[in-house]
Enzyme design. Sequence first.
Site, PDB file in Angstrom:
ATOM      1  N   HIS A   1      -5.019  14.111  -9.912  1.00  0.00           N
ATOM      2  CA  HIS A   1      -5.121  12.674 -10.167  1.00  0.00           C
ATOM      3  C   HIS A   1      -4.254  12.191 -11.334  1.00  0.00           C
ATOM      4  O   HIS A   1      -3.734  11.070 -11.276  1.00  0.00           O
ATOM      5  CB  HIS A   1      -6.581  12.290 -10.397  1.00  0.00           C
ATOM      6  CG  HIS A   1      -7.409  12.328  -9.140  1.00  0.00           C
ATOM      7  ND1 HIS A   1      -7.482  11.273  -8.255  1.00  0.00           N
ATOM      8  CD2 HIS A   1      -8.170  13.320  -8.610  1.00  0.00           C
ATOM      9  CE1 HIS A   1      -8.260  11.592  -7.233  1.00  0.00           C
ATOM     10  NE2 HIS A   1      -8.699  12.836  -7.427  1.00  0.00           N
TER      11      HIS A   1
ATOM     12  N   ASP B   1      -1.818   9.042 -11.133  1.00  0.00           N
ATOM     13  CA  ASP B   1      -1.797   7.925 -12.084  1.00  0.00           C
ATOM     14  C   ASP B   1      -0.371   7.635 -12.553  1.00  0.00           C
ATOM     15  O   ASP B   1       0.008   6.477 -12.737  1.00  0.00           O
ATOM     16  CB  ASP B   1      -2.690   8.241 -13.284  1.00  0.00           C
ATOM     17  CG  ASP B   1      -4.166   8.320 -12.896  1.00  0.00           C
ATOM     18  OD1 ASP B   1      -4.514   7.845 -11.795  1.00  0.00           O
ATOM     19  OD2 ASP B   1      -4.958   8.851 -13.696  1.00  0.00           O
TER      20      ASP B   1
ATOM     21  N   ASP C   1       0.849  -1.190   0.000  1.00  0.00           N
ATOM     22  CA  ASP C   1       0.000   0.000   0.000  1.00  0.00           C
ATOM     23  C   ASP C   1       0.890   1.248   0.000  1.00  0.00           C
ATOM     24  O   ASP C   1       1.856   1.337   0.764  1.00  0.00           O
ATOM     25  CB  ASP C   1      -0.911   0.016   1.223  1.00  0.00           C
ATOM     26  CG  ASP C   1      -1.922   1.151   1.159  1.00  0.00           C
ATOM     27  OD1 ASP C   1      -2.965   0.969   0.510  1.00  0.00           O
ATOM     28  OD2 ASP C   1      -1.655   2.218   1.747  1.00  0.00           O
TER      29      ASP C   1
ATOM     30  N   GLU D   1      -4.665   2.327  -4.535  1.00  0.00           N
ATOM     31  CA  GLU D   1      -3.206   2.370  -4.445  1.00  0.00           C
ATOM     32  C   GLU D   1      -2.680   1.145  -3.703  1.00  0.00           C
ATOM     33  O   GLU D   1      -1.604   1.172  -3.117  1.00  0.00           O
ATOM     34  CB  GLU D   1      -2.754   3.655  -3.736  1.00  0.00           C
ATOM     35  CG  GLU D   1      -3.124   3.758  -2.282  1.00  0.00           C
ATOM     36  CD  GLU D   1      -4.514   4.317  -2.031  1.00  0.00           C
ATOM     37  OE1 GLU D   1      -4.803   4.633  -0.875  1.00  0.00           O
ATOM     38  OE2 GLU D   1      -5.314   4.436  -2.990  1.00  0.00           O
TER      39      GLU D   1
ATOM     40  N   ASN E   1      -2.608  12.962  -4.845  1.00  0.00           N
ATOM     41  CA  ASN E   1      -3.772  13.361  -5.638  1.00  0.00           C
ATOM     42  C   ASN E   1      -4.262  14.751  -5.255  1.00  0.00           C
ATOM     43  O   ASN E   1      -4.616  15.566  -6.121  1.00  0.00           O
ATOM     44  CB  ASN E   1      -4.893  12.341  -5.448  1.00  0.00           C
ATOM     45  CG  ASN E   1      -4.637  11.039  -6.199  1.00  0.00           C
ATOM     46  OD1 ASN E   1      -3.940  11.026  -7.211  1.00  0.00           O
ATOM     47  ND2 ASN E   1      -5.199   9.951  -5.705  1.00  0.00           N
TER      48      ASN E   1
END
Length: 283
Positions: A144, A148, A131, A174, A139
């Site tokens: 965002h 990505d 994680d 994530e 973000n």
Amino acid sequence: MNELVHSISPIRQTAIISAIAVLLSFTLTGICYLLFYGMDDRFWPAMTMAIVVPWGISIPLGLYMSKQRFKLIGLTNRLKEAQGNLRKANKALELRANYDGMTGLLNRDSFLSQLNKLRTDQDNNVLMIVDVDHFKDINDSFGHPVGDQALNLLGKVFHKILRKNDIAGRIGGEEFGIFLPDTSAPEGQIIGEMVRHEIENMIFEPCQNMRHVITVSIGVTDMALHHQRSALMENADAALFAAKRRGRNQVVLFEPGMRASPSPPGREQPRDLNLVVPDSKFG
């Protein structure tokens, strides 16, 4: 040879077929006439008919057959092209159904399916849950699309570090799952440390001349054949929660008594961004 025939025009094909038909007709007619009637005044009129009649029949028939042949060839080529496009479309659908388009890793359903299928093939297996620490901050601060990009970089790290038979998938926003077949728990910890170290040291610049250090927390658990998949996921999640609670950016092996987080690991308190002004070598 077939390509050579296909490249000949209908008119040339008709001319060749007609010439062959006339030659055969002339030869056979002449031989048969001489055998039955000998040489007489009707020989040459008969031979003339042996030339005219095949030409009269073969020319229109040959043109028709040649045109039909070319239509059939064109239809066959279009059919082959359609089959090729269908195979490409099916492959694209298969990729979309089984893989995460952003990272190139397996999606959640495919990863869990592979996990169920492969975990009974070996006695010693390891499951890891990875994680990203404070991913929400990326973000919120950079948008965002930049987030990505970070996930895409993580996918590349997994492809680089993991072995050929290892399975990796994106199982959440994530959050990633990694299955290590024929691997002991200590070996799994070592591989987890390799992944953690590579991610921490990769170059990620959300803004020009500004490096953001990404870290991950990893929960590791060994897998016995009698374990249910849900229990394995809970064990790996409990180890992941322990890594978060102990300060993040570390690998923790599951131990009996560990408990999973009451809320998803990704829901963390915001922190100051780990921004580093790059050295000249990054500039």
